[in-house]
Scaffold this motif. Structure first.
Motif: not given
Length: 789
Positions: A194-213
């Motif tokens: 049910e995620l939007s494209l923007a939400q998918m990209a946000t989640i994909a951006g988290l592994p690098k820095a889960p706290s900072a990003d």
């Protein structure tokens, strides 16, 4: 020009030779160290740390236990845009390379050479899988080399899809979320589908820095990271121009979503956790068990509301105990909000601070920041509490009740806000299926967050007259009938445990009524009748019989006080005992776990309770399953069970529980109970489909008040519950068994009515117990005191 071409060819050959040498070196080291590497095949059977989840029988989430929130998903169920988002963020050539990205490694090597330490790892998704499952997180060359070797082996043993699936289910994505499905739930309250494209990209951006990003704690950084990933996806041809523009312009919609609890049943959740911890230990919190309880969501919700409302009504009846505290009226609005934010709401009772007191209204601040008005209709009830038996005069103005700075509780209704208070009195409620003991609803107190003590299962209290049906059942099994006469007259017993060594029991009315039929003695709850009845059948005989209902014989006093309910029992024990009166005389055991599945859906436990009168499984209507269910043992003659049901129906029809006639049903039966000094109030009632008990009292036993009995404090809770629970259910009363007959009797003597007797009443008997004499014989002296116990 020819020279340049020749030089170019030479350099190309040297470069190729260098690559070949590097590859040969890697291959040599790989085959030399391969035997020492972990077994990659174990990844095929990896078990992710997944929390235990507890559900109702109709699949409503009750609780989640575990440090890591994770819901594993298969590759086939991952939207392609989400796959591409992770590729853009972490490894664009994932589906092409052999597990190593030489370009990325070259970049990492250059950074190491120029700076003296590792800055970026050049890791592929496969290398991250190797690191996450097999290696430490230390940034050393040795660990990096092992990571490369493991990646090569993983690529050889597993498909790309299997590797990607391991990756997306293992990675940490902030806020205790491990894996993409958990992250979708935590940040957006929805599934990955049910995620939007923007939400998918946000989640994909988290592994690098889960706290900072993190989009919750650092939304601006998260948007920047998201947009960079979207730009990469666009540049790689994964998304169109329009998709890129729309997703880049989308606002940050992330907010924290806790476990999506759908049903409030915290006392049962803790019962499940405690029982399964004994079986599974610490693995309970990580192995992904799914536990399905016997609770029915509608009944549980109704039980919660009925108990809370009943305790609040009791609290209101006894007056207002005053504000919880008093704050300095000079505090700033910001300071007031800080105070309120530190307070917890309980069962719809919102903390508030009085800011203004008018003639017959007040203004109060809520922790939401809203200021509300409480009109006189929400204040006028608040007479000052003095004791459990007295209150102050009715207030005439708001200042008689409250002052600015008072910390209070407010409750909202359709009519506006009402002054309320956290009740000091407590209670418990349990409902179960009498045919197999399945607990359908259970609440162990006013609010679990206020006090976690489970009074339904842990509070041992005296049941008072609520226990009398078991004495009467023992009497029926030992030759008595509903028409047997018991003398309701004063009696004195020697008792060394009390002052003066004499016990003079009395009825609650302080009156005595002479010879009384057994049926009337029960529905009017006559204490002297119960005492003489127990004495007639014998204490040992009664205890031996009563323990068959599931009561612990060690907590059944072996003296005549047992007839008045001085045993120590829990509400769950009482309601389980009453189940035998409701189901026709079979002993069932209460249970609350229906089945347990592992994280893959495999069944590892399925309850198979002993069942009374089962022609189909009472919970699933599965006739095949019912044939496999063991039969519950019979502990009562079915005729005596029918007689007891009939007598307990009269408690509602004309006895101490006539309030329950408001339900307008003919299949209900039950019994009130009140202990000495009104310290405990009970009502337990049933039909053949549902049996429920309500208990009200203080945790530290104290009088409830002279006007508080089972019929006033506990019965309204039971009625409130049953009104909803049985709203659409057809009546299901007792079925008269063979060997029971209905005849007319004389109400005074219990003998057969004589022909034409105008005040004759009907009574039910076992066929062999029908009175042999007529009431006409009483006048001729053929009835003696031997006929009265």
């Amino acid at each position: 020009m020819g020279v340049l071409i020749s030089l170019a060819k030479l350099f190309a050959k040297l470069a190729l030779a260098g690559v070949v040498v590097v590859l040969l070196a890697i291959a040599g080291v790989y085959y030399a160290l391969a035997p020492q590497l972990p077994d990659v095949e174990s990844l095929r059977e990896v078990q992710f740390q997944t929390p235990m989840r507890i559900f109702s029988s109709d699949n409503k989430l009750i609780a989640e236990y575990g440090e890591k929130r994770r819901t594993p998903v298969s590759y086939e169920n991952v939207p392609i845009h989400l796959v591409r988002a992770f590729q853009a963020a972490e490894d664009s050539r994932f589906f092409e390379h052999i597990g190593i990205d030489f370009k990325g490694l070259s970049r990492a090597a250059y950074q190491l050479a120029t700076s003296g330490h590792i800055q970026s790892g050049g890791s592929t998704i496969t290398m991250q899988v190797a690191k996450n499952f097999f290696l430490s997180r230390e940034r050393t060359f040795n660990r990096k080399f092992n990571e490369i070797l493991l990646a090569l082996r993983i690529e050889r043993e597993l498909s790309k899809e299997e590797i990607f699936e391991l990756y997306i289910n293992k990675i940490y994505l902030g806020q205790r979320a491990y894996g993409i499905e958990a992250a979708a739930g935590v940040y957006y309250g929805r599934s990955i589908q049910e995620l939007s494209l923007a939400q998918m990209a946000t989640i994909a951006g988290l592994p690098k820095a889960p706290s900072a990003d993190n989009p919750i704690s650092n939304p601006q950084r998260a948007i920047e990271r998201r947009n960079w990933i979207l730009q990469r996806m666009h540049g790689l041809g994964y998304i169109s121009d329009q998709e890129f523009e729309e997703a880049s312009a989308a606002p940050n919609t992330a907010r924290y979503h806790g476990a999506d609890i759908e049903l409030s049943a915290p006392y049962v959740a803790e019962m499940v956790r405690s029982e399964l911890f004994e079986r599974f230990g610490e693995d309970l919190y990580n192995d992904g068990y799914r536990v399905y309880t016997t609770l029915e969501s509608k009944l549980q919700t109704t039980a919660n509301r009925a108990l809370q409302d009943g305790l609040l009504q009791y609290s209101t009846r006894h007056g207002y105990r005053g504000p919880e505290s008093q704050l300095d009226t000079a505090l700033t609005p910001d300071a007031i909000q800080q105070k309120l934010k530190g307070m917890t709401s309980y069962a719809g009772l919102e903390p508030a601070i009085v800011s203004q007191v008018d003639n017959q209204s007040i203004l109060a601040s809520l922790k939401s920041g809203e200021t509300v008005t409480v009109e006189w209709t929400g204040l006028e009830w608040a007479r000052k509490y003095k004791s459990h038996n007295s209150m102050g005069p009715s207030p005439r103005k708001a200042a008689d009740i409250l002052a600015p700075g008072d910390v209070i509780r407010l409750q909202k209704s359709t009519d506006g806000w009402t002054l309320s208070q956290l009740p000091q009195v407590q209670g418990a409620f349990v409902a179960l299926n009498p045919q197999n003991g399945a607990i359908r609803a259970l609440s162990g107190g006013f609010n679990f967050n206020l006090t976690k003590f489970n009074r339904a299962t842990q509070a041992y209290r005296q049941p008072g007259s609520n226990f009398k049906p078991f004495i009467y059942a023992a009497a029926l099994e030992n030759g008595f009938t509903p028409a047997s006469l018991i003398n309701d007259a004063p009696v004195v017993f020697k008792d060394e445990s009390i002052e003066g060594n004499l016990w003079r029991p009395q009825n609650s009315s302080q009156q005595f009524y002479g010879p009384t039929r057994l049926r009337e003695g029960l529905f009017r709850s006559r204490n002297l009748v119960s005492i003489r009845l127990l004495r007639a059948i014998g204490i040992d005989t009664a205890v031996n019989y009563i323990q068959g209902f599931g009561f612990d014989p060690q907590r059944l006093p072996r003296n005549l006080s047992l007839s008045l309910g001085t045993a120590d029992v829990t509400p769950l024990e009482i309601v389980t005992g009453y189940a035998s009166l409701a189901n026709g005389g079979f002993r069932v055991s209460s249970y609350f776990i229906q089945r347990i599945e592992d994280q893959y859906g495999n069944l590892i436990f399925d309850a198979n309770p002993a069942c009374a009168n089962c022609t189909a499984d009472p919970d699933t209507d599965d006739t095949t399953a019912s044939r496999l269910s063991p039969s519950a043992p019979r502990i009562m003659d079915p005729r005596n069970a029918f007689l007891m049901y009939s007598m307990l129906q009269d408690v509602i029809r004309q006895g101490t529980a006539t309030r329950a006639r408001s339900l307008k049903r003919n299949d209900l039966a039950g019994k009130t109970g009140t202990t000495n000094d009104q310290k405990d109030a009970w009502f337990t009632g049933f039909n053949r489909d549902l049996v429920a008990t309500a208990w009200v009292g203080f945790d530290q036993p104290a009088p409830l008040g002279r006007s508080e009995f089972g019929g006033t404090a506990a019965l309204p809770i039971w009625i409130d519950f049953m009104a909803d629970a049985l709203e659409e259910a057809p009546e299901n009363g007792p079925v008269q068994p063979e060997g029971v007959v209905r005849v007319e009797i004389d109400p005074a003597s219990g003998m057969l009515a004589y022909p034409g007797q105008k005040n004759a009443i009907f009574e039910v008997f076992r066929a062999e117990d029908v009175p042999a004499r007529s009431a006409q014989n009483a006048a001729s002296g053929q009835i003696t005191t031997d006929d009265i116990f």
